[in-house]
Design an enzyme around this catalytic site. Structure first.
Site, mmCIF file in Angstrom:
data_model
loop_
_atom_site.group_PDB
_atom_site.id
_atom_site.type_symbol
_atom_site.label_atom_id
_atom_site.label_comp_id
_atom_site.label_asym_id
_atom_site.label_seq_id
_atom_site.Cartn_x
_atom_site.Cartn_y
_atom_site.Cartn_z
ATOM 1 N N THR A 249 40.641 39.882 44.035
ATOM 2 C CA THR A 249 39.974 41.038 44.625
ATOM 3 C C THR A 249 40.893 41.750 45.603
ATOM 4 O O THR A 249 41.850 41.168 46.129
ATOM 5 C CB THR A 249 38.706 40.633 45.393
ATOM 6 N N ASP A 250 40.609 43.002 45.853
ATOM 7 C CA ASP A 250 41.259 43.679 46.959
ATOM 8 C C ASP A 250 40.804 43.021 48.261
ATOM 9 O O ASP A 250 39.823 42.259 48.284
ATOM 10 C CB ASP A 250 40.942 45.175 46.940
#
Length: 558
Positions: free
Chosen positions: A276-277
């Protein structure tokens, strides 16, 4: 591996180069020792730099010794945001420091050569591996279809076909024909394509969370990712944004099963790591500014529920998160099975083994001293900066300039200019003026948000009048740094010569202005004629602003 060892692998946190036993107060990060020993974490995004390649490598080796003496001794994998160019947005990139310095990604798009980009990536690979960096948190292959977006400088511009060609060279330069012991893995971002942000606002912030497709061009933004997967990309990062007005679930891409599992894994066949970011789960304070979790569309869920939704969507790692305890509680409660942990842990361990970290996690400190910032690498980076310069106008062939000309300058090192010209203090004493300026933006509040250049693309009226007055007084060369497209407001007519740069030092610009090198760049996006044209364009559609001042691909030669 016990559950704690497995859980630790699913977290990819930041750590600052420096002391191993001290944390980073600006980002609220504990020490490396604490994260390795107490949380069993083994993936870290390195912030900052060391004074030299040798010291960088020495810091890395000590970190690996700490890991070797902890638990199962799983070696650490260190990653980095881009650190070979000019910007210093801590949410996007790091200053080059001791590494060779090249143009921004947009500059390589201006050059347009996959082979030249592959050479850059190979140089960056050598410098990275010399100090122990094994994951590139790039390339960023989003498309700059919304001219106001603040992350455009990290892209290859507006054209999906050009980006698709360039990303292949980028990945090959870092990884080789396939990932191996000398490779740097590439984490391609931001799937399924950032860029079509509503009003150009960035989803690091709640006001920019919506990603819109008024032109129905979702598939256009997928093109570069298809090319990256075919080229062998081993990691993928979904963006923060949430799709609005489509048939997809209106939640951030990191929580979106239809995007990660159905589209990325099943339709496109990607079996690598999905990270994920940064900061999807936990509210934090960064640089003194409160930063809510970027849990767009699922803000009402608890942290535990957000984690469950992301795991069910198909992610393998949580970027910028520390909450291993939350995952362990979910495992203990039976809400996350060990089989589900194992799916991700296998991918993560496989990459460590493939890159040889279990065989030898240490680096040669003497080699690091020789490789980082090597003279030939510095020279190649400088040449690429010069070649990326893009000449937009050149009235009466003002450029190249003659040596010894009486010259008024702004935004340029006068000492360096003195080797080429006679520097004067005012325009009325000059034969020619050189003004190095930056694309306009609207300043936002302080802290983390201040690093994002967003808002209007127009120059303030007072500044535009000042620049125009100089250009009317003396033949003027204006060099504008384009980290986003700019509305030039008539500067293309008042300036005798107008040039765009995408990250170039004075040492790269001056040889071009005085004819020692020639500009080779072409615009990687349209330059819009007005803000009205930008506001009326469709955020997801390329080349959609009416009557642009200069078109994609424009670039003069001499």
């Amino acid at each position: 591996m016990d559950p704690a060892d497995k859980a630790g692998m699913l977290f990819h946190m930041m750590v600052a180069v420096g002391e191993h036993s001290s944390g980073n107060s600006a980002f609220g990060i504990p020490s490396l020792v604490a994260m390795v020993r107490n949380r069993r974490m083994s993936h870290f995004n390195l912030l900052g730099e060391a004074p030299s390649g040798r010291e960088f490598a020495a810091w890395h080796n000590e970190a690996q010794r700490i890991a070797a003496e902890t638990g199962l001794g799983i070696p650490l994998t260190f990653s980095t945001d881009p650190r070979h160019a000019f910007t210093d947005n801590p949410g996007a990139s790091i200053l080059a420091g001791q590494f060779s310095q090249w143009p921004e990604t947009l500059g390589f798009a201006a050059i347009g050569s996959p082979e030249r980009l592959e050479r850059f990536a190979d140089v960056a690979r050598q410098e990275y591996t010399a100090v122990g960096l094994r994951i590139a948190l790039h390339p960023q292959i989003d498309l700059a279809t919304e001219p106001r977006w603040s992350r455009i400088s990290g892209t290859f511009g507006e054209d999906a076909d050009l980006t698709s060609r360039l990303v292949v060279g980028y990945i090959r330069g870092f990884q080789g024909d396939e990932l191996g012991t000398d490779s740097v893995a590439t984490m391609v971002k931001h799937f399924p394509g950032g860029g079509p942000q509503k009003d150009g606002e960035d989803p690091h912030f709640a006001y920019g969370r919506e990603q819109v497709y008024p032109g129905g061009a979702f598939d256009y933004h997928l093109k570069p990712f298809r090319a990256a997967i075919e080229a062998g990309a081993t990691q993928m990062m979904p963006y923060y944004g949430m799709p609005v007005g489509t048939d997809m679930e209106e939640v951030g891409f990191g929580f979106n099963k239809g995007v990660i599992t159905d589209l990325l894994r099943e339709e496109l066949g990607f079996d690598g790591i999905v990270c994920t970011d940064w900061g999807l789960l936990t509210d934090v304070t960064i640089l003194g500014t409160p930063m809510p979790a970027r849990a767009w569309g699922v803000e009402s869920l608890s942290r535990e529920e957000r984690m469950l939704k992301a795991l069910e969507a198909g992610v393998d790692q949580f970027g910028g998160e520390l909450c291993t305890d939350v995952l362990l509680d979910l495992v203990a409660e039976g809400r996350v099975t060990e089989d589900r942990l194992d799916q991700s842990v296998r991918r993560l361990l496989r990459e460590k083994f493939t890159m040889g970290l279990f065989d030898d996690p240490f680096v040669d400190e003497e080699r690091a001293e020789a490789v980082v910032g090597a003279a030939d690498f510095l020279a190649e980076g400088l040449a690429a900066q010069s070649d990326s310069l893009t000449l937009l106008t050149n009235t009466d062939s003002l450029l190249p300039l003659s040596r010894g000309v009486r010259l008024y300058a702004e935004g340029i090192d006068v000492d360096k200019l003195g080797a080429y010209a006679t520097v004067v203090e005012s325009p009325d004493e000059a034969d020619v003026a050189i003004l190095r300026i930056k694309a306009p933006f609207e300043e936002r509040s302080g802290g983390f948000e201040a690093f994002f250049h967003a808002g209007s693309l127009e120059f303030p009226a007072v500044e535009l009048e000042r620049l125009t007055a100089i250009a009317e007084q003396v033949p003027t060369v204006i060099d504008v740094y384009l980290d986003r497209p700019a509305v030039l407001g008539g500067l293309e007519e008042s300036a005798a010569a107008l040039m765009a740069d995408f990250g170039a030092s004075d040492d790269a610009v001056l040889p071009v202005l005085f004819g020692e090198r020639a500009p080779q760049g072409n615009l990687p996006f349209d330059l819009p004629r007005s803000m009205r044209a930008v506001e009326e364009s469709r955020s997801d559609v390329a080349f959609d602003t009416a009557d642009p001042t200069f078109r994609f691909g424009h670039g003069l030669r001499y």
